[in-house]
Write a protein that holds these residues in place. Structure first.
Motif, short mmCIF file in Angstrom:
data_model
loop_
_atom_site.label_atom_id
_atom_site.label_comp_id
_atom_site.label_asym_id
_atom_site.label_seq_id
_atom_site.Cartn_x
_atom_site.Cartn_y
_atom_site.Cartn_z
N VAL A 1 -1.92 -16.11 1.09
CA VAL A 1 -2.46 -15.02 1.91
C VAL A 1 -1.62 -13.77 1.73
O VAL A 1 -2.15 -12.66 1.62
CB VAL A 1 -2.53 -15.46 3.40
N LEU A 2 -0.32 -13.92 1.70
CA LEU A 2 0.58 -12.78 1.50
C LEU A 2 0.30 -12.10 0.17
O LEU A 2 0.21 -10.87 0.09
CB LEU A 2 2.04 -13.25 1.57
N GLN A 3 0.13 -12.87 -0.88
CA GLN A 3 -0.17 -12.32 -2.21
C GLN A 3 -1.51 -11.61 -2.20
O GLN A 3 -1.65 -10.51 -2.73
CB GLN A 3 -0.15 -13.44 -3.27
N ARG A 4 -2.51 -12.23 -1.57
CA ARG A 4 -3.84 -11.63 -1.52
C ARG A 4 -3.81 -10.31 -0.76
O ARG A 4 -4.38 -9.31 -1.20
CB ARG A 4 -4.82 -12.60 -0.85
N LEU A 5 -3.12 -10.28 0.37
CA LEU A 5 -3.03 -9.06 1.15
C LEU A 5 -2.29 -7.96 0.39
O LEU A 5 -2.66 -6.78 0.47
CB LEU A 5 -2.35 -9.33 2.49
N SER A 6 -1.26 -8.34 -0.34
CA SER A 6 -0.54 -7.36 -1.16
C SER A 6 -1.48 -6.76 -2.21
O SER A 6 -1.47 -5.54 -2.44
CB SER A 6 0.65 -8.00 -1.85
N ASN A 7 -2.27 -7.60 -2.83
CA ASN A 7 -3.23 -7.12 -3.83
C ASN A 7 -4.27 -6.19 -3.21
O ASN A 7 -4.61 -5.15 -3.78
CB ASN A 7 -3.93 -8.29 -4.52
N GLU A 8 -4.76 -6.55 -2.03
CA GLU A 8 -5.75 -5.72 -1.36
C GLU A 8 -5.15 -4.37 -0.97
O GLU A 8 -5.81 -3.34 -1.06
CB GLU A 8 -6.29 -6.43 -0.11
N LEU A 9 -3.89 -4.38 -0.56
CA LEU A 9 -3.22 -3.13 -0.21
C LEU A 9 -3.11 -2.24 -1.44
O LEU A 9 -3.36 -1.03 -1.37
CB LEU A 9 -1.83 -3.43 0.37
N ASP A 10 -2.75 -2.83 -2.56
CA ASP A 10 -2.67 -2.06 -3.81
C ASP A 10 -4.03 -1.47 -4.19
O ASP A 10 -4.12 -0.30 -4.60
CB ASP A 10 -2.15 -2.94 -4.96
N GLU A 11 -5.08 -2.27 -4.02
CA GLU A 11 -6.42 -1.78 -4.35
C GLU A 11 -6.82 -0.63 -3.44
O GLU A 11 -7.41 0.37 -3.90
CB GLU A 11 -7.44 -2.92 -4.23
N ALA A 12 -6.53 -0.75 -2.17
CA ALA A 12 -6.87 0.31 -1.22
C ALA A 12 -6.12 1.60 -1.57
O ALA A 12 -6.68 2.70 -1.50
CB ALA A 12 -6.55 -0.12 0.20
N LEU B 1 -10.01 4.69 4.48
CA LEU B 1 -9.04 4.01 3.62
C LEU B 1 -7.66 3.92 4.28
O LEU B 1 -6.97 2.90 4.16
CB LEU B 1 -8.93 4.72 2.27
N LYS B 2 -7.27 4.97 4.99
CA LYS B 2 -5.99 4.92 5.70
C LYS B 2 -6.02 3.84 6.77
O LYS B 2 -5.05 3.11 6.96
CB LYS B 2 -5.66 6.27 6.32
N SER B 3 -7.15 3.76 7.46
CA SER B 3 -7.31 2.73 8.49
C SER B 3 -7.25 1.33 7.85
O SER B 3 -6.57 0.42 8.37
CB SER B 3 -8.63 2.92 9.22
N ALA B 4 -7.96 1.17 6.74
CA ALA B 4 -7.94 -0.13 6.04
C ALA B 4 -6.54 -0.45 5.55
O ALA B 4 -6.07 -1.59 5.66
CB ALA B 4 -8.92 -0.11 4.87
N LYS B 5 -5.86 0.57 5.04
CA LYS B 5 -4.48 0.37 4.56
C LYS B 5 -3.58 -0.06 5.71
O LYS B 5 -2.78 -0.99 5.58
CB LYS B 5 -3.95 1.66 3.93
N SER B 6 -3.73 0.60 6.85
CA SER B 6 -2.93 0.26 8.02
C SER B 6 -3.19 -1.18 8.46
O SER B 6 -2.26 -1.94 8.78
CB SER B 6 -3.24 1.23 9.16
N ASP B 7 -4.48 -1.55 8.48
CA ASP B 7 -4.83 -2.93 8.85
C ASP B 7 -4.21 -3.93 7.88
O ASP B 7 -3.67 -4.96 8.30
CB ASP B 7 -6.35 -3.11 8.87
N LYS B 8 -4.31 -3.64 6.61
CA LYS B 8 -3.75 -4.54 5.60
C LYS B 8 -2.24 -4.62 5.70
O LYS B 8 -1.65 -5.69 5.55
CB LYS B 8 -4.15 -4.09 4.18
N GLU B 9 -1.60 -3.51 5.99
CA GLU B 9 -0.14 -3.52 6.15
C GLU B 9 0.25 -4.37 7.36
O GLU B 9 1.23 -5.13 7.32
CB GLU B 9 0.40 -2.10 6.30
N THR B 10 -0.54 -4.26 8.43
CA THR B 10 -0.28 -5.08 9.63
C THR B 10 -0.44 -6.56 9.30
O THR B 10 0.39 -7.38 9.66
CB THR B 10 -1.24 -4.67 10.77
N GLN B 11 -1.53 -6.88 8.61
CA GLN B 11 -1.75 -8.26 8.21
C GLN B 11 -0.63 -8.76 7.29
O GLN B 11 -0.17 -9.90 7.42
CB GLN B 11 -3.10 -8.41 7.50
N LEU B 12 -0.20 -7.89 6.41
CA LEU B 12 0.89 -8.25 5.49
C LEU B 12 2.16 -8.55 6.27
O LEU B 12 2.85 -9.55 6.01
CB LEU B 12 1.11 -7.12 4.49
N ARG B 13 2.49 -7.69 7.23
CA ARG B 13 3.70 -7.92 8.04
C ARG B 13 3.59 -9.24 8.82
O ARG B 13 4.55 -10.00 8.91
CB ARG B 13 3.92 -6.75 9.01
N GLU B 14 2.40 -9.49 9.38
CA GLU B 14 2.19 -10.73 10.12
C GLU B 14 2.38 -11.94 9.21
O GLU B 14 3.01 -12.93 9.59
CB GLU B 14 0.80 -10.76 10.75
#
Length: 151
Positions: free
Chosen positions: A18-29, A63-76
């Protein structure tokens, strides 16, 4: 150890995925956001500059909102991963402690078995000595009786 493999390791692996997937999604965003910034200069076809800017600003905000959400998920997920690593470390310590206890108990068991064998041998020896003593007493009684009968 079996419980660790069945319970904690799959959770740990899942958290890593999940951490790897979220990192990838953050990069895509981030790439999408950069692409939008690049499109600003390309002159998209809108009826006015104001409409174009509003559209781009809305896209940027999304996109900023999505990035913020992904960063939160990544931290979690990173926190969860850290907790799982800590749990694995604690489980490993518990396993090591249990193995040490088992080794100590096994040594005690060997010692007790040795003591039991020694006591059994000693009891058997005493039993044999007692039988010999009883035989000697019987023999003495028989001689005494024969001596009395002879007199």
């Amino acid at each position: 150890e079996k419980e660790l493999k069945e319970k904690v390791v799959p959770d740990f692996d899942n958290a890593k995925e999940v951490l790897q997937r979220l990192s990838n999604e953050l990069d895509e965003a981030t790439k999408k956001m950069e692409g939008l910034y690049a499109k600003q200069g390309r002159g998209r076809q809108f009826s006015s500059k104001k409409e174009r800017d509003a559209y781009l600003q809305e896209s940027i905000n999304d996109l900023k909102s999505a990035k913020s959400d992904k960063e939160t998920q990544l931290r979690e997920q990173q926190d969860r991963l850290s907790n799982l690593r800590r749990q694995i470390g604690n489980e490993n310590k518990g396993i090591d402690q249990n193995e040490a206890k088992i080794e100590k108990l096994a040594a005690s068991l060997v010692s007790l078995n040795k003591t039991i064998d020694e006591k059994r041998r000693a009891r058997l020896k005493i039993f044999e000595e007692r039988k010999d003593q009883q035989r000697k007493i019987e023999e003495l009684h028989t001689r005494l009786k024969e001596s009395r009968d002879a007199l």
